[in-house]
Write a protein that holds these residues in place. Structure first.
Motif, PDB file in Angstrom:
ATOM      1  N   UNK A 287      -5.110  16.674 -16.925  1.00 18.53           N
ATOM      2  CA  UNK A 287      -5.538  17.007 -15.555  1.00 18.53           C
ATOM      3  C   UNK A 287      -6.610  16.074 -14.995  1.00 18.53           C
ATOM      4  N   UNK A 288      -7.504  15.585 -15.860  1.00 23.62           N
ATOM      5  CA  UNK A 288      -8.537  14.663 -15.352  1.00 23.62           C
ATOM      6  C   UNK A 288      -7.914  13.344 -14.923  1.00 23.62           C
ATOM      7  N   UNK A 289      -6.946  12.875 -15.697  1.00 26.54           N
ATOM      8  CA  UNK A 289      -6.246  11.654 -15.311  1.00 26.54           C
ATOM      9  C   UNK A 289      -5.445  11.859 -14.035  1.00 26.54           C
ATOM     10  N   UNK A 290      -4.866  13.044 -13.907  1.00 26.00           N
ATOM     11  CA  UNK A 290      -4.124  13.361 -12.692  1.00 26.00           C
ATOM     12  C   UNK A 290      -5.041  13.323 -11.473  1.00 26.00           C
ATOM     13  N   UNK A 291      -6.261  13.856 -11.632  1.00 24.20           N
ATOM     14  CA  UNK A 291      -7.221  13.839 -10.527  1.00 24.20           C
ATOM     15  C   UNK A 291      -7.611  12.412 -10.160  1.00 24.20           C
ATOM     16  N   UNK A 292      -7.756  11.557 -11.170  1.00 25.09           N
ATOM     17  CA  UNK A 292      -8.081  10.156 -10.896  1.00 25.09           C
ATOM     18  C   UNK A 292      -6.931   9.454 -10.174  1.00 25.09           C
ATOM     19  N   UNK A 293      -5.707   9.738 -10.588  1.00 24.35           N
ATOM     20  CA  UNK A 293      -4.550   9.139  -9.917  1.00 24.35           C
ATOM     21  C   UNK A 293      -4.475   9.599  -8.466  1.00 24.35           C
ATOM     22  N   UNK A 294      -4.853  10.848  -8.235  1.00 20.79           N
ATOM     23  CA  UNK A 294      -4.858  11.363  -6.861  1.00 20.79           C
ATOM     24  C   UNK A 294      -5.883  10.624  -6.012  1.00 20.79           C
ATOM     25  N   UNK A 295      -7.044  10.331  -6.594  1.00 22.47           N
ATOM     26  CA  UNK A 295      -8.078   9.579  -5.867  1.00 22.47           C
ATOM     27  C   UNK A 295      -7.593   8.165  -5.554  1.00 22.47           C
ATOM     28  N   UNK A 296      -6.870   7.578  -6.495  1.00 26.20           N
ATOM     29  CA  UNK A 296      -6.344   6.226  -6.267  1.00 26.20           C
ATOM     30  C   UNK A 296      -5.345   6.242  -5.112  1.00 26.20           C
ATOM     31  N   UNK A 297      -4.454   7.213  -5.117  1.00 26.71           N
ATOM     32  CA  UNK A 297      -3.467   7.304  -4.042  1.00 26.71           C
ATOM     33  C   UNK A 297      -4.106   7.530  -2.691  1.00 26.71           C
ATOM     34  N   UNK A 298      -5.111   8.397  -2.661  1.00 23.90           N
ATOM     35  CA  UNK A 298      -5.777   8.676  -1.390  1.00 23.90           C
ATOM     36  C   UNK A 298      -6.532   7.445  -0.897  1.00 23.90           C
ATOM     37  N   UNK A 299      -7.139   6.701  -1.817  1.00 27.06           N
ATOM     38  CA  UNK A 299      -7.845   5.473  -1.432  1.00 27.06           C
ATOM     39  C   UNK A 299      -6.877   4.447  -0.851  1.00 27.06           C
TER      40      UNK A 299
ATOM     41  N   UNK B 224       0.831  -1.203   0.000  1.00 28.62           N
ATOM     42  CA  UNK B 224       0.000   0.000   0.000  1.00 28.62           C
ATOM     43  C   UNK B 224       0.866   1.254   0.000  1.00 28.62           C
ATOM     44  N   UNK B 225       1.958   1.213   0.734  1.00 29.64           N
ATOM     45  CA  UNK B 225       2.865   2.359   0.766  1.00 29.64           C
ATOM     46  C   UNK B 225       3.462   2.625  -0.610  1.00 29.64           C
ATOM     47  N   UNK B 226       3.875   1.568  -1.285  1.00 33.43           N
ATOM     48  CA  UNK B 226       4.438   1.718  -2.632  1.00 33.43           C
ATOM     49  C   UNK B 226       3.376   2.243  -3.593  1.00 33.43           C
ATOM     50  N   UNK B 227       2.146   1.754  -3.463  1.00 36.09           N
ATOM     51  CA  UNK B 227       1.066   2.206  -4.342  1.00 36.09           C
ATOM     52  C   UNK B 227       0.792   3.691  -4.163  1.00 36.09           C
ATOM     53  N   UNK B 228       0.834   4.176  -2.935  1.00 30.71           N
ATOM     54  CA  UNK B 228       0.634   5.606  -2.688  1.00 30.71           C
ATOM     55  C   UNK B 228       1.729   6.421  -3.388  1.00 30.71           C
ATOM     56  N   UNK B 229       2.968   5.983  -3.250  1.00 33.01           N
ATOM     57  CA  UNK B 229       4.076   6.695  -3.892  1.00 33.01           C
ATOM     58  C   UNK B 229       3.946   6.664  -5.418  1.00 33.01           C
ATOM     59  N   UNK B 230       3.560   5.522  -5.970  1.00 33.40           N
ATOM     60  CA  UNK B 230       3.394   5.410  -7.424  1.00 33.40           C
ATOM     61  C   UNK B 230       2.260   6.301  -7.915  1.00 33.40           C
ATOM     62  N   UNK B 231       1.172   6.343  -7.167  1.00 31.40           N
ATOM     63  CA  UNK B 231       0.044   7.186  -7.554  1.00 31.40           C
ATOM     64  C   UNK B 231       0.446   8.657  -7.559  1.00 31.40           C
ATOM     65  N   UNK B 232       1.210   9.062  -6.550  1.00 26.74           N
ATOM     66  CA  UNK B 232       1.647  10.456  -6.507  1.00 26.74           C
ATOM     67  C   UNK B 232       2.548  10.781  -7.703  1.00 26.74           C
ATOM     68  N   UNK B 233       3.429   9.867  -8.063  1.00 24.68           N
ATOM     69  CA  UNK B 233       4.294  10.092  -9.226  1.00 24.68           C
ATOM     70  C   UNK B 233       3.450  10.204 -10.496  1.00 24.68           C
ATOM     71  N   UNK B 234       2.393   9.406 -10.591  1.00 24.65           N
ATOM     72  CA  UNK B 234       1.510   9.483 -11.759  1.00 24.65           C
ATOM     73  C   UNK B 234       0.762  10.817 -11.775  1.00 24.65           C
ATOM     74  N   UNK B 235       0.353  11.294 -10.606  1.00 19.94           N
ATOM     75  CA  UNK B 235      -0.271  12.619 -10.520  1.00 19.94           C
ATOM     76  C   UNK B 235       0.660  13.673 -11.111  1.00 19.94           C
ATOM     77  N   UNK B 236       1.914  13.602 -10.736  1.00 20.44           N
ATOM     78  CA  UNK B 236       2.896  14.579 -11.207  1.00 20.44           C
ATOM     79  C   UNK B 236       3.070  14.514 -12.721  1.00 20.44           C
ATOM     80  N   UNK B 237       3.138  13.297 -13.266  1.00 15.13           N
ATOM     81  CA  UNK B 237       3.364  13.147 -14.695  1.00 15.13           C
ATOM     82  C   UNK B 237       2.171  13.608 -15.532  1.00 15.13           C
ATOM     83  N   UNK B 238       0.971  13.440 -15.003  1.00 18.60           N
ATOM     84  CA  UNK B 238      -0.231  13.729 -15.781  1.00 18.60           C
ATOM     85  C   UNK B 238      -0.743  15.150 -15.610  1.00 18.60           C
ATOM     86  N   UNK B 239      -0.214  15.878 -14.657  1.00 23.40           N
ATOM     87  CA  UNK B 239      -0.812  17.161 -14.274  1.00 23.40           C
ATOM     88  C   UNK B 239      -0.965  18.124 -15.445  1.00 23.40           C
TER      89      UNK B 239
END
Length: 235
Positions: free
Chosen positions: A120-132, A101-116
């Motif tokens: 932006x919509x994909x970035x928002x979805x990645x942020x929701x995944x990381x928060x979940x 779960x810790x690795x998944x949070x870090x990966x999701x945040x990196x995806x947020x950064x890449x998609x921003x």
């Protein structure tokens, strides 16, 4: 007769803890099931938009989706631990799930950064995944406490000395509002401050992360003002 309630009290307490653990395991499983679907949908959406072109964000999205699928499968095995005698295998199962779960949070945040910038919509979805995933980590900690009981849960949790993933997620998000050249430096500094609180209650972690989040925009303005002054007032 008067001794019967006392004799049955430990068994009753254990059953209450186990019932709570079962409810938590169901909640955790449902959350990861929804997150799994969201991660798969995001990865396939990005792949279609890239029209088969190789892209690091698509690769990362599929890696994240595969990771969340694995986490969901592991979480589905948690109910089998309830009521069973403690074993190294069971302890390793929760440890691996927590680390995943810790690795998944870090990966999701990196995806947020890449998609921003471009998605932006994909970035928002990645942020929701990381928060979940961060929320799932908190549920797993609660499950461990309910499974072992309050007397022995601290020893079980101490193997995973780490800070609140929700707090880490907030700090990563706060760093994300800073100029790109400053994000890594401030994120590292704020994470270091957070790790100094690792032995403290989780509410202290969250309080620190909230303070960082609230001052992030002030920090951004200070950085931009300093750059403007260094450039002699020119933008």
């Amino acid at each position: 007769m008067s001794q019967a309630p006392a004799a049955g009290a430990p068994a009753l307490a254990a059953e209450l803890h186990h019932g709570h653990a079962r409810a938590l395991s169901r909640h955790l499983g449902r959350k990861l099931a929804r997150t799994d679907l969201r991660a798969r949908r995001l990865a396939h959406t990005l792949a279609l938009q890239r029209a088969g072109t190789a892209s690091s964000d698509v690769d990362l999205a599929f890696e994240l989706a595969d990771a969340v699928t694995g986490l969901h499968l592991r979480a589905r095995r948690l109910p089998s631990m309830i009521g069973a005698p403690p074993s190294p295998g069971a302890e390793a199962r929760t440890d691996h799930l927590a680390q995943g779960l810790e690795v998944a949070v870090e990966s999701a945040y990196e995806l947020v950064r890449q998609l921003e910038r471009e998605h932006p919509r994909g970035s928002a979805q990645a942020k929701r995944i990381g928060y979940a995933c961060a929320q799932a980590s908190a549920l797993l900690s609660e499950f461990t406490t309910a499974l072992h009981g309050p007397a022995t849960a601290p020893a079980a949790l101490s193997r995973q000395r780490r800070v609140s993933l929700t707090a880490r997620w907030l700090i990563c998000s706060a760093a994300h509002v800073l100029p790109a050249s400053e994000q890594a430096r401030y994120a590292e500094e704020w994470r270091g401050e957070l790790w100094d609180l690792a032995a403290e209650p989780r509410r202290r972690h969250l309080a620190h992360a909230v303070r960082v989040t609230l001052r992030a925009w002030t920090t951004r303005r200070a950085i931009l003002r300093s750059r403007r002054d260094d450039d002699g007032g020119a933008w």
